[in-house]
Design a protein around this motif. Structure first.
Motif, PDB file in Angstrom:
ATOM      1  N   GLN A  30     -32.901 -21.218  12.996  1.00  0.00           N
ATOM      2  CA  GLN A  30     -33.592 -19.934  13.003  1.00  0.00           C
ATOM      3  C   GLN A  30     -33.640 -19.317  11.605  1.00  0.00           C
ATOM      4  O   GLN A  30     -34.662 -18.765  11.192  1.00  0.00           O
ATOM      5  N   VAL A  31     -32.549 -19.421  10.867  1.00  0.00           N
ATOM      6  CA  VAL A  31     -32.508 -18.860   9.516  1.00  0.00           C
ATOM      7  C   VAL A  31     -33.440 -19.634   8.585  1.00  0.00           C
ATOM      8  O   VAL A  31     -34.122 -19.047   7.738  1.00  0.00           O
ATOM      9  N   GLN A  32     -33.509 -20.956   8.761  1.00  0.00           N
ATOM     10  CA  GLN A  32     -34.432 -21.761   7.952  1.00  0.00           C
ATOM     11  C   GLN A  32     -35.887 -21.440   8.284  1.00  0.00           C
ATOM     12  O   GLN A  32     -36.742 -21.420   7.401  1.00  0.00           O
ATOM     13  N   LYS A  41     -26.905 -10.500  10.050  1.00  0.00           N
ATOM     14  CA  LYS A  41     -27.566  -9.495  10.896  1.00  0.00           C
ATOM     15  C   LYS A  41     -28.402 -10.172  11.975  1.00  0.00           C
ATOM     16  O   LYS A  41     -28.479  -9.708  13.112  1.00  0.00           O
ATOM     17  N   PHE A  42     -29.033 -11.295  11.600  1.00  0.00           N
ATOM     18  CA  PHE A  42     -29.855 -12.024  12.564  1.00  0.00           C
ATOM     19  C   PHE A  42     -29.020 -12.479  13.751  1.00  0.00           C
ATOM     20  O   PHE A  42     -29.430 -12.323  14.913  1.00  0.00           O
ATOM     21  N   VAL A 241     -34.445 -22.184  -0.420  1.00  0.00           N
ATOM     22  CA  VAL A 241     -34.492 -23.583   0.038  1.00  0.00           C
ATOM     23  C   VAL A 241     -33.160 -24.055   0.620  1.00  0.00           C
ATOM     24  O   VAL A 241     -33.102 -25.111   1.249  1.00  0.00           O
ATOM     25  N   CYS A 242     -32.114 -23.260   0.400  1.00  0.00           N
ATOM     26  CA  CYS A 242     -30.810 -23.595   0.995  1.00  0.00           C
ATOM     27  C   CYS A 242     -30.457 -22.628   2.125  1.00  0.00           C
ATOM     28  O   CYS A 242     -29.277 -22.480   2.473  1.00  0.00           O
ATOM     29  N   SER A 243     -31.474 -21.989   2.695  1.00  0.00           N
ATOM     30  CA  SER A 243     -31.251 -21.042   3.795  1.00  0.00           C
ATOM     31  C   SER A 243     -30.460 -21.701   4.925  1.00  0.00           C
ATOM     32  O   SER A 243     -30.756 -22.827   5.318  1.00  0.00           O
ATOM     33  N   GLY A 244     -29.469 -20.986   5.417  1.00  0.00           N
ATOM     34  CA  GLY A 244     -28.670 -21.497   6.526  1.00  0.00           C
ATOM     35  C   GLY A 244     -27.528 -22.397   6.117  1.00  0.00           C
ATOM     36  O   GLY A 244     -26.866 -22.981   6.983  1.00  0.00           O
ATOM     37  N   TRP A 245     -27.269 -22.480   4.808  1.00  0.00           N
ATOM     38  CA  TRP A 245     -26.225 -23.407   4.351  1.00  0.00           C
ATOM     39  C   TRP A 245     -24.851 -23.030   4.915  1.00  0.00           C
ATOM     40  O   TRP A 245     -24.016 -23.903   5.156  1.00  0.00           O
TER      41      TRP A 245
END
Length: 276
Positions: A30-32, A41-42, A241-245
């Motif tokens: 979802q974060v990606q 927060k998400f 590009v590293c979202s959700g790491w």
């Protein structure tokens, strides 16, 4: 019989870990898919709005994907090195070839399930039936195969290569042939961190291509370039590009800790059987 035993171990590992791993897979996806949101927060808002069970969206395709994956992974992880060792002496080279071989086979096997899992996780009130109603499976099953193949190749090479390297170093330092479970866990955690850093941009591109409302006509680099060009700072480019790491690293540490120790036990088991 050896292959069946290794497959059974792999499936058992999946069943044991999936309840803990899946929520992190859901949040990471979802974060990606929405890289500009605050991940913490998400998570809080998603649970408040939809309940804790929302974290298990896409569990069925993910469970099938992981069970199927682990069923063939462990036999290949154990037997491919034995084949390569017959004509290659360098253990790191053996593990690298094993990683390349598994990645090439695995990418095409798991891509349809990856596509289904990602689409369901990011689709509002989506179901498996809805996916098959809306999508032409012939054209959609292998969407995102390019970044997935790149990702699997890097992931397998770093996982097996780094695991082999750190095990050799640890054995040399401790002067023993068999490592303790605690030592294997530490190795697994270190490998998980390295693995995450290596594959995150490719995993991000795969999610963008496979998500609900996917990007049309984009290559791996095309996806990454689209987001990079919209960011002014280098830190911002890396962050996107590293979202959700954060969530991926927990997944990899859980996965690597379990896999490294199980793989070591299986490897020792089959070596002892070969000697007897």
């Amino acid at each position: 019989m050896d292959i069946f035993y290794a497959s059974l171990i792999g499936i058992s590992r999946t069943i044991a870990a999936l309840p803990f791993e899946h929520p992190f897979e859901y949040i990471k996806t979802q974060v990606q898919a929405n890289p500009h949101v605050d991940p913490y927060k998400f998570v809080i808002n998603d649970i408040k709005s939809n309940g804790i069970l929302k974290l298990y969206t896409g569990l069925i395709p993910n469970a099938i994907r992981n069970s199927f994956k682990q069923a063939y992974r462990f036999p290949m992880m154990v037997h491919f090195p034995r084949i390569f060792r017959t004509f290659i002496r360098n253990e790191n080279a053996v593990q690298t070839l094993t990683g390349l071989s598994i990645a090439a086979i695995e990418g095409y096997i798991i891509c349809p399930l990856e596509r289904l899992k990602t689409w369901i996780m990011t689709s509002p009130k989506a179901t498996i039936r809805q996916f098959f109603r809306e999508k032409n499976l012939k054209h959609e099953a292998f969407r995102g195969i390019q970044p997935l193949l790149f990702k699997q190749t890097i992931s397998w090479v770093t996982f097996l290569g780094c695991t082999s390297f750190f095990k050799e170093i640890t054995k040399k330092y401790t002067h023993k042939e068999e490592l303790l479970y605690s030592e294997l866990l530490i190795i697994g955690a270190i490998v998980g961190v390295i693995n995450t850093a290596a594959v995150m941009p490719l995993d991000f591109a795969k999610t963008q291509l496979q998500k609900y409302g996917e990007m049309e006509g984009k290559s791996t680099w095309g996806v990454l370039k689209k987001f990079i060009d919209n960011e002014k700072s280098n830190i911002g480019k890396i962050r996107i590009v590293c979202s959700g790491w954060q969530f991926r690293i927990v997944q990899y540490i859980i996965d690597a800790c379990l896999t490294v120790s199980l793989l070591d036990r299986l490897d020792t088991h089959f070596k002892n059987r070969a000697k007897s």
